[in-house]
Enzyme design. Structure first.
Site, PDB file in Angstrom:
ATOM      1  N   HIS A   1       0.713  -1.022   0.077  1.00  0.00           N
ATOM      2  CA  HIS A   1       0.009   0.106   0.073  1.00  0.00           C
ATOM      3  C   HIS A   1       1.020   1.152  -0.093  1.00  0.00           C
ATOM      4  O   HIS A   1       1.918   1.056   0.500  1.00  0.00           O
ATOM      5  CB  HIS A   1      -0.822   0.216   1.083  1.00  0.00           C
ATOM      6  CG  HIS A   1      -1.919  -1.014   1.440  1.00  0.00           C
ATOM      7  ND1 HIS A   1      -1.262  -1.942   2.119  1.00  0.00           N
ATOM      8  CD2 HIS A   1      -3.057  -1.126   1.379  1.00  0.00           C
ATOM      9  CE1 HIS A   1      -2.563  -2.859   2.419  1.00  0.00           C
ATOM     10  NE2 HIS A   1      -3.550  -2.219   1.651  1.00  0.00           N
TER      11      HIS A   1
ATOM     12  N   HIS B   1     -11.663 -13.974   3.056  1.00  0.00           N
ATOM     13  CA  HIS B   1     -12.595 -13.323   2.791  1.00  0.00           C
ATOM     14  C   HIS B   1     -13.670 -14.280   2.350  1.00  0.00           C
ATOM     15  O   HIS B   1     -15.105 -14.076   2.437  1.00  0.00           O
ATOM     16  CB  HIS B   1     -12.388 -12.283   1.684  1.00  0.00           C
ATOM     17  CG  HIS B   1     -11.525 -11.280   2.354  1.00  0.00           C
ATOM     18  ND1 HIS B   1     -10.899 -10.375   1.510  1.00  0.00           N
ATOM     19  CD2 HIS B   1     -10.829 -11.082   3.602  1.00  0.00           C
ATOM     20  CE1 HIS B   1      -9.995  -9.353   2.218  1.00  0.00           C
ATOM     21  NE2 HIS B   1     -10.080 -10.037   3.292  1.00  0.00           N
TER      22      HIS B   1
ATOM     23  N   ASP C   1      -5.063 -13.731  -2.660  1.00  0.00           N
ATOM     24  CA  ASP C   1      -4.569 -13.447  -1.247  1.00  0.00           C
ATOM     25  C   ASP C   1      -4.724 -14.819  -0.642  1.00  0.00           C
ATOM     26  O   ASP C   1      -5.761 -15.180  -0.338  1.00  0.00           O
ATOM     27  CB  ASP C   1      -5.251 -12.325  -0.523  1.00  0.00           C
ATOM     28  CG  ASP C   1      -4.603 -10.871  -0.936  1.00  0.00           C
ATOM     29  OD1 ASP C   1      -3.809 -10.777  -1.844  1.00  0.00           O
ATOM     30  OD2 ASP C   1      -4.986  -9.896  -0.185  1.00  0.00           O
TER      31      ASP C   1
ATOM     32  N   ASP D   1     -11.110 -11.534  10.310  1.00  0.00           N
ATOM     33  CA  ASP D   1      -9.911 -11.561   9.390  1.00  0.00           C
ATOM     34  C   ASP D   1      -8.767 -12.121  10.170  1.00  0.00           C
ATOM     35  O   ASP D   1      -7.889 -10.989  10.315  1.00  0.00           O
ATOM     36  CB  ASP D   1      -9.705 -10.529   8.488  1.00  0.00           C
ATOM     37  CG  ASP D   1      -9.463 -10.765   7.249  1.00  0.00           C
ATOM     38  OD1 ASP D   1      -9.029 -11.834   6.868  1.00  0.00           O
ATOM     39  OD2 ASP D   1      -9.127  -9.930   6.224  1.00  0.00           O
TER      40      ASP D   1
ATOM     41  N   ASP E   1       2.286   2.033   3.063  1.00  0.00           N
ATOM     42  CA  ASP E   1       3.098   1.041   4.013  1.00  0.00           C
ATOM     43  C   ASP E   1       4.606   1.429   3.685  1.00  0.00           C
ATOM     44  O   ASP E   1       5.425   1.217   4.944  1.00  0.00           O
ATOM     45  CB  ASP E   1       3.291  -0.441   3.342  1.00  0.00           C
ATOM     46  CG  ASP E   1       1.764  -1.058   3.309  1.00  0.00           C
ATOM     47  OD1 ASP E   1       0.854  -0.659   4.282  1.00  0.00           O
ATOM     48  OD2 ASP E   1       1.511  -1.823   2.521  1.00  0.00           O
TER      49      ASP E   1
HETATM   50  C1  XLS Z   1      -8.234  -6.634   4.228  1.00  0.00           C
HETATM   51  C2  XLS Z   1      -7.473  -6.988   2.931  1.00  0.00           C
HETATM   52  C3  XLS Z   1      -6.645  -6.039   2.474  1.00  0.00           C
HETATM   53  C4  XLS Z   1      -6.060  -5.905   1.231  1.00  0.00           C
HETATM   54  C5  XLS Z   1      -5.450  -4.929   0.553  1.00  0.00           C
HETATM   55  O1  XLS Z   1      -8.819  -7.447   4.618  1.00  0.00           O
HETATM   56  O2  XLS Z   1      -7.262  -8.130   2.627  1.00  0.00           O
HETATM   57  O3  XLS Z   1      -5.183  -6.487   3.168  1.00  0.00           O
HETATM   58  O4  XLS Z   1      -5.608  -7.191   0.516  1.00  0.00           O
HETATM   59  O5  XLS Z   1      -5.842  -3.676   1.084  1.00  0.00           O
HETATM   60 NI    NI Z   2      -6.143  -8.859   1.077  1.00  0.00          NI
HETATM   61 NI    NI Z   3      -8.310  -9.649   4.494  1.00  0.00          NI
END
Ligand code: XLS
Ligand code: NI
Ligand code: NI
Length: 436
Positions: A100, A270, A295, A306, A103
């Site tokens: 990001h 997710h 991811d 999460d 970051d």
């Molecule tokens: C949050 C998301 C985040 C995205 C990037 O739950 O996974 O980390 O991957 O903004």
């Molecule tokens: Ni993510």
């Molecule tokens: Ni996430």
């Protein structure tokens, strides 16, 4: 200066390797289905959880002491973090990273200053990339951390916030382009609502549609050849997020005529939070031409948030790979470890254990999926199950040549009663177990 002096570059040791920091399955040069494991997996290490997060949670302070986080000067601190990141990524042999904007460089007093600082530290990132050959899988703008985004970025009731977010994404997309990023991600963490009492859902959807159209337009204007990705998530931080799951995003994109501009970044946990299997989200995305990237962090089946844990279940990954391989692969996507250590895993070495295990679980899943596909029995069973649709009746129905009246006539004329056929679920589960 080395940030991980005790860790040697990670090597492949084979399934029997006793070194806990050797790969047992991720043999990067091994060729499977015409591609090396490196090419199939395109692993990426993320900046935010791995190098920025200090091990804090909502109940307590950070538990990690990281040499690269100790530097009080903003620019020097950013540089150390970048150096530490490239050392870890190179030692892992991972080909990519993700970041990001916030970051790699902290937010400053004004957007102008934030842009300038980001550009400055990205020069160091670029040097590391050139030296190491490590690439950028995707960049993204943090549109959820700062208080200005508490009520959303694109879906904020205040158009000034929309404009601010647009300026931030413009800059981050351009930076991603400059670094040769393969993709650009939009995760709508604050694009949702906490209560309908203060929310006009229709309006917010139109705002988000407009925002995504602007981003796509800018992508073409600057000639960014990477893929724009939306990362679905059902909730957290908001109670309801508009990008709930792959199907919701698909419908949204179609509503706003954007289905050719965006693909999906599917995150394992997710999917879990949305009440789906990970493989379901992949299958849906693949079936609709939306498979983009992954991811790889999982959740905990009993915790409804999460937890961002590293992958450890080769069977789950074998089922995931079946969908990815059937869908023709990720086309420029990869597997990003958007994953956190547990708070008690305080040593920097734990970062290596985590990534090595994650890369191995995913590689092992790929090898299992390849074995299942080349065995052929599962694919044959699926094909035969639908065989009727290849014959006359099935073809005529699908091509629109049969009306309801025709079908009624077809059944009534011959008094037809279709015979139930076993779905053989247990047999198929046993078959998969032979390979996982
Ligand atoms: C949050 C998301 C985040 C995205 C990037 O739950 O996974 O980390 O991957 O903004
Ligand atoms: Ni993510
Ligand atoms: Ni996430």
């Amino acid at each position: 200066m080395s940030f991980f002096p005790d860790v040697e570059p990670i090597r492949f040791g084979g399934p029997e390797a006793s070194d806990p920091l050797a790969f047992r399955f991720y043999d990067a040069d091994r060729v499977v289905l015409g591609r090396t494991l490196r090419e199939h997996t395109r692993f990426a290490v993320c900046f935010w959880h791995t190098f920025c997060w200090p091990g804090s949670d909502v109940f307590g302070a950070g538990t990690f002491e990281r040499a690269w986080l100790a530097e009080p000067d903003a620019v020097k601190g950013a540089e150390r973090k970048i150096d530490a990141a490239f050392e870890l990524i190179a030692k892992l042999g991972a080909p990519f990273f993700c970041f990001h904007d916030r970051d790699v460089a902290p937010e400053c007093a004004t957007l102008r200053e934030s842009h300038a600082l980001l550009d400055r530290v990205l020069e160091r990132v670029e040097k590391h990339m050139q030296k190491s050959g490590i690439g950028l899988l995707w960049g993204t703008a943090n549109l959820f951390g700062h208080p200005r985004y508490a009520a959303g970025a694109a879906t904020n009731p205040d158009p000034e916030v929309f404009a601010y977010a647009a300026a931030q994404v413009k800059h981050c997309l351009e930076a991603t382009h400059r670094l040769g990023g393969a993709n650009y991600v939009l995760w709508g963490g604050r694009e949702g609502y906490d209560t309908l009492l203060n929310t006009d859902l229709r309006r917010e959807a139109d705002q988000m549609g407009r925002f995504l159209a602007l981003v796509a337009e800018h992508k073409h204007r600057i000639g960014f050849g990477g893929t724009l990705l939306i990362e679905p998530k059902p909730f957290e931080p908001t109670k309801h997020q508009y990008d709930f799951d792959a199907a919701a995003v698909h419908a949204f994109l179609q509503n706003y005529g954007l289905e050719r501009e965006y693909k999906l970044n599917i995150e394992v946990n997710h999917a879990t939070l949305a009440g789906h299997d990970f493989a379901h989200e992949l299958a849906y995305a693949a079936a609709n031409g939306l498979l983009g990237s992954v991811d790889a962090n999982r959740g905990d089946p009993r915790l409804g948030w999460d937890t961002d844990q590293f992958p450890d279940d080769p069977r789950e990954w074998a089922l995931a790979w079946l969908e990815i391989l059937r869908g023709g692969g990720l086309h420029g996507g990869g597997f990003n470890f958007d994953a956190k250590l547990r708070r008690q895993s305080v040593d920097a070495t734990d970062l290596f254990h985590a990534h090595v295990g994650g890369m191995d679980a995913i590689a092992r899943g790929l090898l299992a999926a390849e074995a299942i596909l080349s065995d052929g029995r599962l694919e044959r069973f699926r094909e035969e199950r639908y065989l009727g649709w290849e014959h006359e009746l099935g073809r005529e129905i699908l091509s629109g040549r049969k009306s309801l009246e025709d079908l009624a006539g077809h059944v009534l004329a011959n008094d037809l009663e279709p015979q139930p056929v076993s779905g053989r679920q247990e047999m198929l589960e046993n078959l998969v177990s032979r390979f996982t």
